[in-house]
Design a protein around this motif. Structure first.
Motif, PDB file in Angstrom:
ATOM      1  N   SER A 179       0.821  -1.215   0.000  1.00 21.83           N
ATOM      2  CA  SER A 179       0.000   0.000   0.000  1.00 21.83           C
ATOM      3  C   SER A 179       0.852   1.259   0.000  1.00 21.83           C
ATOM      4  N   ALA A 180       0.264   2.348  -0.509  1.00 21.45           N
ATOM      5  CA  ALA A 180       0.938   3.660  -0.544  1.00 21.45           C
ATOM      6  C   ALA A 180      -0.124   4.709  -0.864  1.00 21.45           C
ATOM      7  N   ASN A 181       0.329   5.919  -1.130  1.00 19.64           N
ATOM      8  CA  ASN A 181      -0.653   6.948  -1.474  1.00 19.64           C
ATOM      9  C   ASN A 181      -0.707   7.216  -2.969  1.00 19.64           C
ATOM     10  N   LYS A 182      -0.102   6.305  -3.740  1.00 16.57           N
ATOM     11  CA  LYS A 182      -0.193   6.404  -5.204  1.00 16.57           C
ATOM     12  C   LYS A 182      -0.467   5.001  -5.743  1.00 16.57           C
ATOM     13  N   PRO A 183      -0.991   4.894  -6.928  1.00 18.02           N
ATOM     14  CA  PRO A 183      -1.246   3.556  -7.487  1.00 18.02           C
ATOM     15  C   PRO A 183       0.068   2.791  -7.660  1.00 18.02           C
ATOM     16  N   LEU A 184       0.042   1.516  -7.337  1.00 23.16           N
ATOM     17  CA  LEU A 184       1.235   0.667  -7.444  1.00 23.16           C
ATOM     18  C   LEU A 184       0.930  -0.433  -8.452  1.00 23.16           C
ATOM     19  N   VAL A 185       0.982  -0.076  -9.705  1.00 21.92           N
ATOM     20  CA  VAL A 185       0.610  -1.039 -10.740  1.00 21.92           C
ATOM     21  C   VAL A 185       1.842  -1.797 -11.220  1.00 21.92           C
ATOM     22  N   LYS A 186       2.863  -1.049 -11.590  1.00 26.22           N
ATOM     23  CA  LYS A 186       4.099  -1.685 -12.054  1.00 26.22           C
ATOM     24  C   LYS A 186       5.112  -1.693 -10.912  1.00 26.22           C
ATOM     25  N   HIS A 252      -4.004   3.984  -1.797  1.00 28.88           N
ATOM     26  CA  HIS A 252      -3.970   2.891  -2.780  1.00 28.88           C
ATOM     27  C   HIS A 252      -3.333   1.634  -2.196  1.00 28.88           C
ATOM     28  N   ALA A 253      -3.795   0.511  -2.704  1.00 28.29           N
ATOM     29  CA  ALA A 253      -3.141  -0.759  -2.350  1.00 28.29           C
ATOM     30  C   ALA A 253      -3.300  -1.703  -3.524  1.00 28.29           C
ATOM     31  N   THR A 254      -2.292  -2.537  -3.717  1.00 26.19           N
ATOM     32  CA  THR A 254      -2.353  -3.529  -4.790  1.00 26.19           C
ATOM     33  C   THR A 254      -2.339  -4.918  -4.170  1.00 26.19           C
ATOM     34  N   LEU A 255      -3.220  -5.765  -4.676  1.00 22.33           N
ATOM     35  CA  LEU A 255      -3.348  -7.121  -4.112  1.00 22.33           C
ATOM     36  C   LEU A 255      -2.225  -7.997  -4.684  1.00 22.33           C
ATOM     37  N   THR A 256      -1.035  -7.707  -4.228  1.00 23.20           N
ATOM     38  CA  THR A 256       0.152  -8.379  -4.764  1.00 23.20           C
ATOM     39  C   THR A 256       0.320  -9.803  -4.219  1.00 23.20           C
ATOM     40  N   ASP A 257      -0.092 -10.034  -2.989  1.00 25.09           N
ATOM     41  CA  ASP A 257       0.135 -11.339  -2.337  1.00 25.09           C
ATOM     42  C   ASP A 257       1.584 -11.794  -2.539  1.00 25.09           C
ATOM     43  N   GLU A 319      -6.435  -4.925  -8.423  1.00 24.45           N
ATOM     44  CA  GLU A 319      -6.189  -6.364  -8.650  1.00 24.45           C
ATOM     45  C   GLU A 319      -5.283  -6.500  -9.856  1.00 24.45           C
ATOM     46  N   GLN A 320      -4.219  -7.275  -9.702  1.00 21.87           N
ATOM     47  CA  GLN A 320      -3.238  -7.377 -10.772  1.00 21.87           C
ATOM     48  C   GLN A 320      -3.734  -8.252 -11.920  1.00 21.87           C
ATOM     49  N   THR A 321      -3.338  -7.863 -13.143  1.00 22.70           N
ATOM     50  CA  THR A 321      -3.526  -8.776 -14.272  1.00 22.70           C
ATOM     51  C   THR A 321      -2.392  -9.805 -14.195  1.00 22.70           C
ATOM     52  N   LYS A 322      -2.502 -10.856 -14.987  1.00 22.03           N
ATOM     53  CA  LYS A 322      -1.451 -11.876 -15.033  1.00 22.03           C
ATOM     54  C   LYS A 322      -0.110 -11.253 -15.408  1.00 22.03           C
ATOM     55  N   GLU A 324       0.848  -8.109 -15.080  1.00 16.97           N
ATOM     56  CA  GLU A 324       1.371  -7.246 -14.002  1.00 16.97           C
ATOM     57  C   GLU A 324       2.036  -8.096 -12.922  1.00 16.97           C
ATOM     58  N   ARG A 325       1.362  -9.172 -12.563  1.00 17.17           N
ATOM     59  CA  ARG A 325       1.935 -10.049 -11.532  1.00 17.17           C
ATOM     60  C   ARG A 325       3.287 -10.603 -12.010  1.00 17.17           C
ATOM     61  N   ALA A 326       3.344 -11.012 -13.253  1.00 14.84           N
ATOM     62  CA  ALA A 326       4.593 -11.571 -13.788  1.00 14.84           C
ATOM     63  C   ALA A 326       5.725 -10.539 -13.691  1.00 14.84           C
ATOM     64  N   ALA A 327       5.400  -9.277 -13.929  1.00 18.04           N
ATOM     65  CA  ALA A 327       6.432  -8.227 -13.854  1.00 18.04           C
ATOM     66  C   ALA A 327       6.944  -8.076 -12.417  1.00 18.04           C
ATOM     67  N   TRP A 328       6.071  -8.189 -11.427  1.00 17.43           N
ATOM     68  CA  TRP A 328       6.486  -8.102 -10.010  1.00 17.43           C
ATOM     69  C   TRP A 328       7.326  -9.322  -9.641  1.00 17.43           C
ATOM     70  N   VAL A 329       6.885 -10.492 -10.105  1.00 19.84           N
ATOM     71  CA  VAL A 329       7.632 -11.720  -9.796  1.00 19.84           C
ATOM     72  C   VAL A 329       9.056 -11.579 -10.342  1.00 19.84           C
ATOM     73  N   LYS A 330       9.161 -11.074 -11.560  1.00 21.36           N
ATOM     74  CA  LYS A 330      10.472 -10.931 -12.210  1.00 21.36           C
ATOM     75  C   LYS A 330      11.338  -9.917 -11.429  1.00 21.36           C
ATOM     76  N   ALA A 331      10.735  -8.808 -11.068  1.00 19.46           N
ATOM     77  CA  ALA A 331      11.506  -7.768 -10.363  1.00 19.46           C
ATOM     78  C   ALA A 331      12.005  -8.273  -9.010  1.00 19.46           C
ATOM     79  N   LEU A 332      11.260  -9.184  -8.410  1.00 21.28           N
ATOM     80  CA  LEU A 332      11.624  -9.628  -7.051  1.00 21.28           C
ATOM     81  C   LEU A 332      12.419 -10.934  -7.033  1.00 21.28           C
ATOM     82  N   GLN A 333      12.545 -11.558  -8.188  1.00 16.36           N
ATOM     83  CA  GLN A 333      13.257 -12.839  -8.240  1.00 16.36           C
ATOM     84  C   GLN A 333      14.697 -12.753  -7.687  1.00 16.36           C
ATOM     85  N   PRO A 334      15.448 -11.677  -8.006  1.00 16.45           N
ATOM     86  CA  PRO A 334      16.836 -11.609  -7.518  1.00 16.45           C
ATOM     87  C   PRO A 334      16.970 -11.645  -5.985  1.00 16.45           C
TER      88      PRO A 334
END
Ligand code: LMR
Length: 362
Positions: A179-186, A252-257, A319-322, A324-334
């Motif tokens: 969560s934050a005070n701006k949209p967290l899509v990417k 704002h909050a994104t359901l990133t799980d 709610e993330q699209t597939k 969007e979720r893939a982009a978060w997974v990739k960014a956090l993989q390292p």
């Protein structure tokens, strides 16, 4: 008040020196007074109040959360099954101690039972628990359960014994949202944000991988820090976000799980080992059933909190699209690779194996 650099105290459990965190003289007095007050109880749990044993169970969240309700269930079952020989006093909402203090208090014997989140064991010297903080390491709760209820969960609890602590159970909360005070899509939307985290270095690495500036802060201080802009955002499961009213100060909050938040229920070893066998057996049974209850209600508690926050209209939930979720997974993989030196490559691999055995490709 000036801080003492560090304090070395003999652990009540094994007489070995234990390094405590930086501690103010005021805090020290508070802890020692409380420890003295329960000192004789520690030495002989049956000695006071006509054999009544008091278990102080301290925690930092609201009573109306999976952990808060789990603690109350344990109290109910423990008192019932010991026929009143045991009294459990539950202190929620950091009433007695904040995050770091409560671990100090447990080691000193000022409280007997806690359920800190698994992200808070690093300062105790049990940094392997931070493996639970790795983003996307648990595809679902079944995999998590294979870990906590199998040899890995036991192995981790064994690491606590040298600290004078016994691990009794793992309790769920849920998967975290950002969560934050701006949209967290990417993932890039996280760049430059000051994000409150728990004390885990894995969470620190996670926020840095997203370009955010992590700030460790006690749970009890988060609402105000969000309200005043000391931090821009945070991560927590819906039940914590709602019961601390964080949705009132996060637009704002994104359901990133993206990560799991759960607890280890722990006790002071000397206290536990000193209990009469019949009492300890009854308490173990009460803990087993309170654990089943807590884990059973956790998802629903989070769903209800999410519905309440949505109904309040204060936070917009994305709610993330597939993709969007893939982009978060990739960014956090390292973060997984980065964490190897901290939590152990083997441990991470063992968890991957559990996920693969459950049919997931890691
Ligand atoms: C937090 O500090 O964010 C949470 O872990 C608090 C809790 O115990 O659920």
């Amino acid at each position: 008040m000036k801080k003492l650099k560090a304090l070395t105290i003999c652990s009540p459990n094994d007489g070995q020196p234990t390094m405590l965190w930086r501690i103010t003289p005021m805090k020290l007095v508070k802890l020692l007074c409380a420890a003295a007050a329960v000192g004789c109880l520690m030495a002989s749990p049956m000695a006071l109040a006509q054999d009544q044993i008091v278990i102080k169970f301290s925690h930092v969240v609201a009573p109306d959360t999976p952990k808060g309700k789990g603690a109350e269930k344990f109290k109910e079952l423990a008192e019932q099954r010991t026929g009143g020989k045991v009294k459990v006093e539950v202190y929620p909402n950091s009433q007695l101690y904040k995050d770091k203090e409560e671990l100090e208090a447990l080691q000193l014997g000022a409280v007997q039972m806690l359920a800190p989140s698994l992200a808070k064991f690093g300062p105790l010297g049990a940094k392997e628990f931070e493996v639970f903080d790795l983003p996307y390491i648990f595809p679902n709760k079944d995999v998590l359960r294979r870990v906590t209820e199998g040899p890995i969960g036991k192995q981790l609890f064994q690491k606590l014994e040298s600290k004078g602590i016994i691990g009794l159970a793992y309790w769920d909360n849920g998967f975290k949202i950002m969560s934050a005070n701006k949209p967290l899509v990417k993932p890039e939307d996280m760049k430059g944000l000051k994000m409150r985290i728990q004390s885990s270095k894995v969470l620190d690495a996670q926020m840095r991988a997203l370009g955010s500036l992590p700030q460790v802060m006690a749970f009890s201080e988060v609402y105000q820090a969000l309200q005043t802009g000391v931090v821009d955002g945070t991560e927590n499961p819906p039940s914590n976000m709602y019961t601390q009213k964080m949705h009132e100060v996060q637009k704002h909050a994104t359901l990133t799980d993206h990560g799991y938040l759960g607890y280890a229920v722990i006790v002071n070893k000397k206290f536990w080992d000193g209990l009469p066998t019949d009492v300890r057996t009854a308490l173990e049974g009460a803990m087993k059933d309170a654990t089943a209850y807590a884990n059973d209600i956790a998802q629903n508690e989070n769903d209800v909190s999410m519905a309440q926050m949505k109904a309040s209209g204060k936070t917009q939930f994305h709610e993330q699209t597939k993709e969007e979720r893939a982009a978060w997974v990739k960014a956090l993989q390292p973060v997984h690779k980065d964490a190897e030196s901290r939590v152990g490559k083997d441990l991470i691999q063992q968890i991957y194996k559990e996920a693969e055995a459950a049919g997931f490709k890691m």
